[in-house]
Write an enzyme that holds these catalytic residues in place. Structure first.
Site, PDB file in Angstrom:
ATOM      1  N   ASP A  27       0.845  -1.196   0.000  1.00 33.73           N
ATOM      2  CA  ASP A  27       0.000   0.000   0.000  1.00 33.73           C
ATOM      3  C   ASP A  27       0.882   1.248   0.000  1.00 33.73           C
ATOM      4  O   ASP A  27       1.524   1.556   0.998  1.00 33.73           O
ATOM      5  CB  ASP A  27      -0.903  -0.033   1.239  1.00 33.73           C
ATOM      6  CG  ASP A  27      -1.717   1.226   1.390  1.00 33.73           C
ATOM      7  OD1 ASP A  27      -1.859   1.972   0.392  1.00 33.73           O
ATOM      8  OD2 ASP A  27      -2.211   1.475   2.521  1.00 33.73           O
ATOM      9  N   ASN A  29      -0.196   4.488  -0.730  1.00 31.40           N
ATOM     10  CA  ASN A  29      -0.815   5.784  -0.397  1.00 31.40           C
ATOM     11  C   ASN A  29      -1.619   5.750   0.898  1.00 31.40           C
ATOM     12  O   ASN A  29      -2.421   6.638   1.175  1.00 31.40           O
ATOM     13  CB  ASN A  29      -1.680   6.289  -1.560  1.00 31.40           C
ATOM     14  CG  ASN A  29      -2.876   5.377  -1.814  1.00 31.40           C
ATOM     15  OD1 ASN A  29      -3.010   4.341  -1.168  1.00 31.40           O
ATOM     16  ND2 ASN A  29      -3.737   5.770  -2.726  1.00 31.40           N
ATOM     17  N   ASP A  31      -4.080   3.809   2.343  1.00 30.34           N
ATOM     18  CA  ASP A  31      -5.510   3.570   2.567  1.00 30.34           C
ATOM     19  C   ASP A  31      -5.797   2.096   2.892  1.00 30.34           C
ATOM     20  O   ASP A  31      -6.952   1.679   2.920  1.00 30.34           O
ATOM     21  CB  ASP A  31      -6.342   4.025   1.359  1.00 30.34           C
ATOM     22  CG  ASP A  31      -6.004   3.227   0.100  1.00 30.34           C
ATOM     23  OD1 ASP A  31      -5.080   2.377   0.152  1.00 30.34           O
ATOM     24  OD2 ASP A  31      -6.657   3.450  -0.938  1.00 30.34           O
ATOM     25  N   ASP A  35      -1.415  -1.015  -4.053  1.00 27.31           N
ATOM     26  CA  ASP A  35      -1.633  -0.173  -5.230  1.00 27.31           C
ATOM     27  C   ASP A  35      -0.354  -0.037  -6.058  1.00 27.31           C
ATOM     28  O   ASP A  35       0.698  -0.591  -5.703  1.00 27.31           O
ATOM     29  CB  ASP A  35      -2.120   1.222  -4.792  1.00 27.31           C
ATOM     30  CG  ASP A  35      -1.214   1.816  -3.728  1.00 27.31           C
ATOM     31  OD1 ASP A  35       0.021   1.790  -3.909  1.00 27.31           O
ATOM     32  OD2 ASP A  35      -1.730   2.286  -2.686  1.00 27.31           O
ATOM     33  N   ASP A 200      -6.866 -15.397 -19.225  1.00 28.28           N
ATOM     34  CA  ASP A 200      -7.692 -16.047 -18.205  1.00 28.28           C
ATOM     35  C   ASP A 200      -8.643 -17.091 -18.804  1.00 28.28           C
ATOM     36  O   ASP A 200      -9.317 -16.821 -19.803  1.00 28.28           O
ATOM     37  CB  ASP A 200      -8.507 -14.949 -17.504  1.00 28.28           C
ATOM     38  CG  ASP A 200      -9.178 -15.410 -16.239  1.00 28.28           C
ATOM     39  OD1 ASP A 200      -8.468 -15.783 -15.297  1.00 28.28           O
ATOM     40  OD2 ASP A 200     -10.431 -15.386 -16.195  1.00 28.28           O
ATOM     41  N   GLU A 255      -4.297 -19.609 -19.504  1.00 23.92           N
ATOM     42  CA  GLU A 255      -4.673 -20.414 -18.340  1.00 23.92           C
ATOM     43  C   GLU A 255      -5.695 -21.441 -18.816  1.00 23.92           C
ATOM     44  O   GLU A 255      -6.715 -21.075 -19.397  1.00 23.92           O
ATOM     45  CB  GLU A 255      -5.284 -19.538 -17.242  1.00 23.92           C
ATOM     46  CG  GLU A 255      -5.585 -20.349 -15.985  1.00 23.92           C
ATOM     47  CD  GLU A 255      -6.756 -19.818 -15.177  1.00 23.92           C
ATOM     48  OE1 GLU A 255      -6.823 -20.103 -13.971  1.00 23.92           O
ATOM     49  OE2 GLU A 255      -7.636 -19.129 -15.753  1.00 23.92           O
TER      50      GLU A 255
HETATM   51  C1  GLC Z   1      -9.222 -17.636 -13.477  1.00 25.36           C
HETATM   52  C2  GLC Z   1      -8.621 -16.684 -12.490  1.00 25.36           C
HETATM   53  C3  GLC Z   1      -9.457 -16.702 -11.249  1.00 25.36           C
HETATM   54  C4  GLC Z   1     -10.837 -16.259 -11.601  1.00 25.36           C
HETATM   55  C5  GLC Z   1     -11.429 -17.085 -12.736  1.00 25.36           C
HETATM   56  C6  GLC Z   1     -12.605 -16.398 -13.336  1.00 25.36           C
HETATM   57  O1  GLC Z   1      -9.186 -18.953 -13.050  1.00 25.36           O
HETATM   58  O2  GLC Z   1      -7.293 -16.996 -12.254  1.00 25.36           O
HETATM   59  O3  GLC Z   1      -8.928 -15.900 -10.238  1.00 25.36           O
HETATM   60  O4  GLC Z   1     -11.658 -16.336 -10.483  1.00 25.36           O
HETATM   61  O5  GLC Z   1     -10.511 -17.249 -13.785  1.00 25.36           O
HETATM   62  O6  GLC Z   1     -12.187 -15.225 -13.998  1.00 25.36           O
HETATM   63 CA    CA Z   2      -3.445   2.146  -1.355  1.00 24.14          CA
END
Ligand code: GLC
Ligand code: CA
Length: 571
Positions: A27, A29, A31, A35, A200, A255
């Protein structure tokens, strides 16, 4: 063409990649939320690990139903994490340090708060009407995260498809306009200077026409046969590959949940090659089924089999994405290692996968041996899939037993704030962080491990440096020895006249071992071991004990200490 001469591939093959899940990284900043200001300050640290690239889990605006994987704007930065300008500063500094930057490309679904969905739900004559899957009558698919895969939308008067959470409507990739949007998004980030994408659930983006009913006996994934590796996947992937090819050095990692070697190969080799690497899951199921839902005791045999299958199948043809942790899996020491033998198992696990053939990924906190968090109630967990797991599955189990399952399986364990030092809130933030800090931060933290020569952190550094400096460790072939051994993982990497033997104990009990016949009577050099002389001044150290005999060490010393790893080189 031999692998090491493939110049275009060289960059990503010789890399190792550090994954940042920004909300819990640092973090900057004040909060309580990680970030890009924090990232900016920690880039030298990332570089110091010896990695070559950063993969950022989604940084985009998102209502966080799935912590960033529900994107409401693909072209901006979540205000919690900073601004686009701050991202550009991070990118520039990363590049100056010699670190490439990879963005997460989440295109199977958007957030229901994305403009496309807000428009789409307005009605059938809306220009975004066909960006998603709408039906008057849902099929029987279940979602992976939250009950049925269809949700009724009052405004539109129809159901929409969501394979993941309700707030993650699936995009209709069959619509050419959607694919044009994806390509424009890719170009947007590539034009800004990013170096590639982690894509993804990419094997889910093409759905079977007509969305037929799924098989009843596969809870949560009964529709998978109709959306995994769907009918048009390779055509769509080719379109995205072409965009990547417009940019020098761009690379793509997919993935592939539930992917098999056979289906992964279609993305990785041949005329349809659309990815440089595929993130597979087989080896992450050595103690569970589908990560979250069924937990079982760790089986080294399962782990080794998965590793060996992928190593052998891809050798000379493609390239492995090597990992033991990411934001979707609980911490590896708590799973395949031992929290008791924390340092030993954490360092052994590092070596056991970094020296395989492929590109190692290291997830934030893995390099210091962060472990799973145990919170006192399910209400303290925030991950949608953990909540579903607790509230909807194994309901006959006691509440206590269900909570224990969450301890083993929750993705939240990978998402606790990064442990930088032993000050309040682990140096992650000056104020109370957005999520619970693991209590072990007092000991397990970057500052302490940085100073300690024999820490897990410094062991990661050694492994990465050793790998990078060795053609054999980078490109050598793989051979497993004693595959039936339930406690020891032993494999060889070989190229030309050089061989490495990597010997890993997955046990807290000393293990008697043999060396493979081809190594007996050969002079080996111990190049790395997680039991060093500085470890414990009182016990005779490894180097001391075998002084003068180090070359014959491998032959004469057939006992592995708890979670010991040895890397031996033979020329
Ligand atoms: C992939 C991501 C995971 C997410 C899923 C749906 O497996 O790594 O974090 O929840 O896709 O987007
Ligand atoms: Ca922050």
């Amino acid at each position: 063409m031999s692998l090491q001469n493939d110049e275009s591939a060289k960059s990503y093959k010789e890399m190792s990649i550090y994954q940042i899940w920004v909300r819990s990284f640092c973090d900057g900043n004040g909060d309580g939320i990680g970030d890009l200001y924090g990232v900016y300050d920690k880039l030298e640290y990332v570089k110091s690990l010896g990695v070559d690239a950063i993969w950022f889990s989604p940084l985009y605006p998102s209502p966080n139903a799935d912590f960033g994987y529900d994107i409401s704007d693909y072209r901006d930065i979540h205000p919690d994490y900073g601004t686009l300008d701050q991202f550009k500063k991070v990118l520039k500094k990363a590049h100056e340090l010699g670190l490439k930057v990879i963005m997460d490309l989440v295109i199977n679904h958007t957030s229901d708060e994305h403009k496309w969905f807000r428009e789409s739900r307005k009605g059938k004559d809306n220009p975004y009407s066909d960006y998603y899957f709408w039906r008057d009558k849902p099929n029987n698919w279940e979602s992976i995260f939250e009950g049925k895969a269809w949700e009724y939308d009052k405004q539109r008067g129809q159901y929409y498809l969501h394979i993941f959470a309700k707030k993650q409507p699936d995009l209709n990739m069959d619509n050419p306009k959607v694919r044009e949007e994806v390509k424009a998004i890719m170009r947007y980030w590539l034009d800004m200077g990013v170096d590639g994408f982690r894509e993804d659930v990419i094997n889910f983006i093409s759905k079977e026409e007509g969305l037929p009913d799924g098989v009843p006996f596969l809870p949560a994934v009964n529709g998978m046969p109709y959306y995994k590796d769907g009918p048009h996947i390779h055509e769509y992937m080719a379109e995205f590959r072409a965009v990547c090819k417009e940019y020098d050095g761009c690379f793509q990692i997919g993935e592939g949940p539930m992917t098999t070697i056979k289906s992964a190969m279609k993305y990785l080799v041949g005329k349809d090659k659309s990815l440089d690497m595929m993130i597979s899951f087989d080896h992450m199921m050595a103690d569970c089924l589908y990560t979250e839902y069924v937990h079982r005791p760790f089986s080294l045999i399962k782990f080794k089999k998965a590793m060996t299958r992928w190593q052998e199948a891809l050798d000379g043809k493609s390239w492995n994405a090597l990992y033991l942790e990411n934001h979707d899996h609980p911490r590896i020491i708590s799973r395949y290692g031992s929290e008791f033998y924390h340092r030993e198992s954490g360092s052994m696990l590092a070596a056991c996968y970094i020296f395989l053939q492929g590109t190692p990924f290291i997830y934030q906190g893995q390099e210091i041996g962060m472990t799973n968090i145990h919170l006192s109630s399910i209400d303290k967990y925030v991950d949608v899939s953990s909540k579903t797991n607790y509230h909807k599955y194994h309901l006959k189990d006691s509440a206590d037993k269900r909570l224990k399952r969450i301890y083993f399986s929750s993705r939240d364990s990978a998402r606790t704030p990064m442990q930088w030092d032993d000050s309040k809130y682990a140096g992650f933030s000056k104020v109370k962080p957005w999520f619970y800090v693991n209590k072990n931060y007092i000991k397990v933290n970057v500052a302490a491990e940085d100073k300690d020569e024999s820490s897990i952190l410094n062991f990661y550094r050694k492994c990465l440096a050793l790998r990078k400096g060795s053609k054999t460790l980078l490109y050598g072939h793989y051979k497993e020895h004693f595959p039936k051994d339930k406690n020891v993982y032993m494999y060889e990497r070989f190229l030309d006249n050089e061989r490495f033997l990597i010997v890993c104990s997955f046990s807290g009990i000393p293990q008697k071992i043999q060396y493979p016949a081809s190594f007996v009577d050969k002079k080996g050099e111990l190049v790395l071991c997680n039991y060093g002389e500085k470890r414990n001044a009182k016990t005779p150290g490894f180097e001391d004990r075998f002084k003068g005999d180090i070359e014959n060490f491998a032959l004469s010393h057939n006992m592995l200490r708890p979670y010991e790893v040895r890397v031996l080189m033979y020329k």
